[in-house]
Design a protein around this motif. Structure first.
Motif, mmCIF file in Angstrom:
data_model
loop_
_atom_site.group_PDB
_atom_site.id
_atom_site.type_symbol
_atom_site.label_atom_id
_atom_site.label_comp_id
_atom_site.label_asym_id
_atom_site.label_seq_id
_atom_site.Cartn_x
_atom_site.Cartn_y
_atom_site.Cartn_z
ATOM 1 N N PRO A 244 36.103 43.450 34.821
ATOM 2 C CA PRO A 244 34.983 43.622 33.897
ATOM 3 C C PRO A 244 34.315 44.971 34.177
ATOM 4 O O PRO A 244 34.465 45.520 35.268
ATOM 5 N N CYS A 245 33.592 45.475 33.205
ATOM 6 C CA CYS A 245 32.882 46.740 33.387
ATOM 7 C C CYS A 245 31.877 46.595 34.533
ATOM 8 O O CYS A 245 31.074 45.676 34.532
ATOM 9 N N ILE A 246 31.972 47.471 35.518
ATOM 10 C CA ILE A 246 31.019 47.388 36.624
ATOM 11 C C ILE A 246 29.841 48.348 36.404
ATOM 12 O O ILE A 246 29.065 48.614 37.305
ATOM 13 N N LYS A 247 29.756 48.888 35.210
ATOM 14 C CA LYS A 247 28.651 49.779 34.831
ATOM 15 C C LYS A 247 28.476 50.938 35.799
ATOM 16 O O LYS A 247 27.365 51.286 36.175
ATOM 17 N N PRO B 124 37.169 52.953 36.411
ATOM 18 C CA PRO B 124 37.774 52.333 37.587
ATOM 19 C C PRO B 124 38.155 50.878 37.332
ATOM 20 O O PRO B 124 38.968 50.321 38.048
ATOM 21 N N SER B 125 37.576 50.279 36.312
ATOM 22 C CA SER B 125 37.917 48.901 35.996
ATOM 23 C C SER B 125 39.160 48.825 35.132
ATOM 24 O O SER B 125 39.595 47.747 34.751
ATOM 25 N N ASN B 126 39.704 50.005 34.801
ATOM 26 C CA ASN B 126 40.959 50.045 34.063
ATOM 27 C C ASN B 126 40.831 49.462 32.658
ATOM 28 O O ASN B 126 41.785 48.932 32.096
#
Ligand code: SF4
Ligand code: SF4
Lengths: 351, 459
Positions: free
Chosen positions: B382-385, B434-436
């Motif tokens: 998931p998006c880690i913002k 980075p979350s691909n």
């Protein structure tokens, strides 16, 4: 050469990827936490080692169990649970009973993270959720501070080994037995706040004071922070803005009344501000994404920290300041959407 | 971005660029030193009638008709359209549907080349372009069939008409070639500077522009030198060296880097008084216009770990990818993906029967090995913002929020509040995530669905 039946794969561009990945980022944070954990081990001995080990292990285990229970693949491999565990441990007093730490760790992951949907969805920094929980649940243990004693590598601080659901024995006798001179059991912040004794900034800088396991050495935390900034893991604006704002706010108080209020350097280096600014406020998930939003968010947290410390009833305010900052982060994010390229300045998008 | 910010700060005083963007590995060394070489003619060529932006061309040949290299075989299907010319001497085999990059088969002219024919270009006659009026120049450029050769394939003559109420004071020449791997523009600048300058003069005169800025990235200093040397005295043409950064070759970024002007969302370069042309396009105009010929070939970089003899190849338009790849030692065993264009914005092909068209800048063959490296990060988090995507988006969008909205299928909100349509799919956000998260893919889907919804609403 035959080109028939070419095993062509269809993918969407871009076909290049940068090297950063979530696990890489999290691993970097773990690396950066290691020196601090080692210093805690050096300063507080066996108890600190066990505290950090317990928190980390319980966090990882909880994460694994929750993932399994909810039928998702385990997300232990991304190291985020390790970070949560280490951070929690580093914010606790070194002699904190291990069973309480374990409870706190479960709360971190279960309430702070899994409840919201796991990594990426947590509204608050999970470590601080756990920390706030133990603060409320075990108010005595969380404020029992111990000094660094000579026998620290061979003996536990007696409170560490309290049996589950037992209140730990008071450590005052033990401290007295270890014959540490002049130890009052108070942290520099408490000393300042209640007795107006300001600890020397150099001492704070080097970390030879009492306090939470990992918050004592400002210089070490700063060094690790610089590493993270250069590894592009931490947005430099967060610590910069938070420390700056704390410095200014506290400077104003100091100017107003230098008898009661500490000087701003003391504010910067005492207590958990440094650890909070570098490792907790920077939790990516709970902070805004735009540069302007980050300045506001971190500035707010620095300001709140000082206000709570100086005006509130508690000696330390970093934890609540960060949790509050986390809570308003989505609002800040909404209010600070970037101006898009080529749009005329100040023209708000209609919504 | 700390490290990059640092290097940006160090460079700030030195060279111009736009803000944000990324620095992907360049991978240009395999081909940048290789001169342009001609590829043999394929036995069978496929010329899609719609290989440019705008209306498809209309065939003017019959099946079974013999054509001579350079002869017009299709005429423009409107103003925003261009004619086609026969890339080889041969016979029109059929006019039928052919596979395309987009997936939908579309009409094309199939030509069988005569193996024995000497492939001299017999069409065309020299003419004096200096005496032609701007209107005549626009018509002449359309007749050459030239479109944007940097990948956009937008008919060039359309850009030569200044929209009503606007004026163009600066012609911006795009020699950035910011996509990794590609080196065609680089080689064209090195080998054909005079054609480029001739082309510049045509477009500058036709637009009535006062000055010309050529933007070349720092990694092609040799090209900048060659062009500077070739510049005649007294012309208001300036070669500017820019910092290396992706996507500097995008119109908006280049205009910003050179002129510090921002093209509004949905706007054209003419809105800020500029017109942008790619160097290869100008070289073709400079070469074809005085000889009254049509565009029948182009330079394509064939490269990537999956080919044995990477290089810059001049090939007839319509050459099927399979034939082109066979010529340069394509190993089927190791290959995994074939990409048309560069790795950042190019599209993977579904079939090697697709021909090289006017907008193809490169053929990139990726191998298993690379893909396996990717596999390691195949897991989508998931998006880690982390905000990386926000820091790199050259259009100052918020890809993080757009991505979250896409996951919730709130495509309308994406468009109305978060400027989805401004996104030009440069891929910077996906590159750094980075979350691909395949952000660009989400955005493409969202745009397509929004278009569909609007089309339905119009019924
Ligand atoms: S949102 Fe669009 S324009 Fe912005 S970086 Fe991503 S692909 Fe490029
Ligand atoms: S780069 Fe990816 S993980 Fe980071 S904010 Fe953007 S979408 Fe989220």
């Amino acid at each position: 050469m035959s080109v028939e039946s070419s095993p062509i794969e269809l993918r969407s561009s871009p076909h290049f990827r940068g090297v950063a990945t979530v696990d890489r980022i999290m691993l970097d944070v773990v690396y950066a936490l290691c020196p601090i954990a080692l210093f805690a081990a050096f300063q507080f001995g066996l108890s600190a080692v066990c505290l950090i080990a317990t928190c980390t292990a319980v966090c990882v285990l909880t994460e694994h169990v929750i993932c399994r229970a909810s039928g998702r693949p385990t997300s232990v491999g991304d190291y985020s649970a390790v970070i949560t565990g280490m951070l929690l441990a580093l914010t606790l007093p070194p002699g904190f009973p291990l069973w309480m730490a374990a409870v706190g760790s479960v709360v971190c992951i279960a309430l702070g993270k899994a409840l919201f949907g796991g990594i990426g969805f947590n509204v608050f920094n999970p470590a601080l959720v756990g920390r706030a929980f133990v603060q409320a649940a075990f108010p005595v243990a969380i404020t029992t501070w111990t000094p660094a004693v000579t026998e620290r590598f061979t003996q536990f601080i007696p409170s560490s080994l309290a049996l589950p659901f037992m209140t730990p024995a008071p450590v005052a006798d033990w401290v007295a037995r270890m014959s540490v001179d002049g130890f009052t059991g108070a942290t520099p912040l408490a000393l300042q706040k209640f007795d107006h004794i300001t600890t020397d900034v150099t001492t704070l800088f080097m970390g030879m004071t009492s306090g939470s396991a990992g918050e004592t050495s400002a210089i070490l935390i700063l060094a690790c922070g610089v590493y993270l900034v250069f590894r592009n893991v931490v947005n430099w604006r967060i610590p910069a803005s938070m420390l700056l704002s704390a410095f200014i706010t506290s400077g104003l108080f100091y100017l107003a009344d230098s008898e009661v209020y500490p000087n701003p350097f003391f504010t910067l280096f005492a207590g958990g501000l440094m650890l909070g600014a570098v490792f907790m406020a920077t939790d990516m998930v709970a902070s805004p994404v735009t540069a302007l939003g980050i300045w506001i968010y971190a500035g707010l947290m620095g300001f709140l920290t000082v206000i709570i410390r100086l005006k509130g009833g508690l000696p330390e305010g970093v934890m609540y300041a960060i949790l509050l900052g986390n809570a308003v982060s989505p609002i800040i994010d909404n209010l600070t959407q970037p101006r898009i390229f080529g749009a005329r300045k100040r023209k708000q998008p209609k919504s | 971005m700390a490290r990059e910010m640092f290097s940006d700060l160090l460079q700030l005083s030195k060279r111009k660029s736009f803000s944000r963007g990324i620095h992907p590995p360049e991978c240009k060394d395999h081909t940048s030193g290789k001169s342009i070489r001609r590829l043999p003619f394929a036995p069978k060529l496929v010329i899609p009638l719609s290989q440019h932006t705008g209306a498809p061309a209309v065939p003017v040949v019959r099946e079974g008709q013999e054509v001579v290299r350079g002869e017009p075989i299709a005429e423009a299907g409107g103003f925003v359209s261009v004619p086609m010319h026969a890339p080889v001497t041969g016979i029109v085999d059929r006019i039928a549907l052919a596979p395309t990059l987009e997936g939908e088969p579309s009409p094309a002219i199939f030509i069988k080349s005569y193996p024995a024919a000497d492939q001299r270009i017999l069409y065309g006659a020299p003419r004096d372009i200096e005496s032609m009026s701007p209107e005549e120049l626009v018509q002449a450029v359309q007749d050459t069939g030239v479109v944007g050769l940097g990948g956009a394939a937008f008919p060039t003559h359309v850009k030569l008409i200044v929209p009503e109420g606007k004026s163009v004071d600066t012609v911006v020449v795009n020699g950035c070639e910011c996509e990794p791997y590609l080196t065609t523009d680089h080689r064209v600048m090195l080998e054909r500077p005079d054609d480029i300058i001739a082309g510049i003069r045509v477009v500058a005169r036709s637009l009535g522009a006062k000055r010309v800025l050529v933007g070349i990235e720092e990694n092609k200093m040799d090209a900048a030198e060659v062009l500077r040397k070739a510049l005649p005295e007294g012309l208001p043409i300036k070669v500017e060296v820019l910092r290396v950064k992706y996507p500097q070759g995008a119109e908006k970024m280049l205009v910003k880097a050179l002129l510090r002007r921002e093209i509004p969302p949905g706007g054209l370069p003419a809105d800020v008084g500029a017109a942008v042309f790619n160097v290869a396009t100008l070289a073709q105009i400079g070469d074809l216009l005085p000889r009254q010929q049509g565009l029948i070939e182009r330079v394509v970089t064939i490269t990537g770990p999956g080919v044995e003899r990477p290089g810059n190849y001049l090939m007839a338009l319509g050459t099927p990818l399979r034939f082109a790849l066979e010529q340069v030692g394509f190993s089927n065993r190791r290959s995994k993906q074939v990409v048309l264009g560069g790795p950042m914005m190019g599209a993977t092909v579904s079939s090697l029967d697709i021909p090289v068209t006017k907008g193809v800048t490169g053929i990139l063959v990726m191998t298993h090995k690379q893909t396996r490296v990717e596999l390691r990060h195949n897991r989508i988090y998931p998006c880690i913002k982390c905000g990386e995507c926000v820091e790199v988006c050259p259009l100052y969008l918020n890809p993080s929020r757009l991505g979250l909205l896409a996951r919730k299928q709130q495509y309308e909100t994406m468009e109305e509040q978060f400027h989805l349509n401004a996104c030009f799919e440069c891929g910077c956000c996906s590159y750094v995530c980075p979350s691909n998260i395949p952000l660009v893919q989400y955005f493409r889907i969202a745009k397509a669905l929004n278009r569909e919804r609007k089309a339905r609403a119009c019924l």
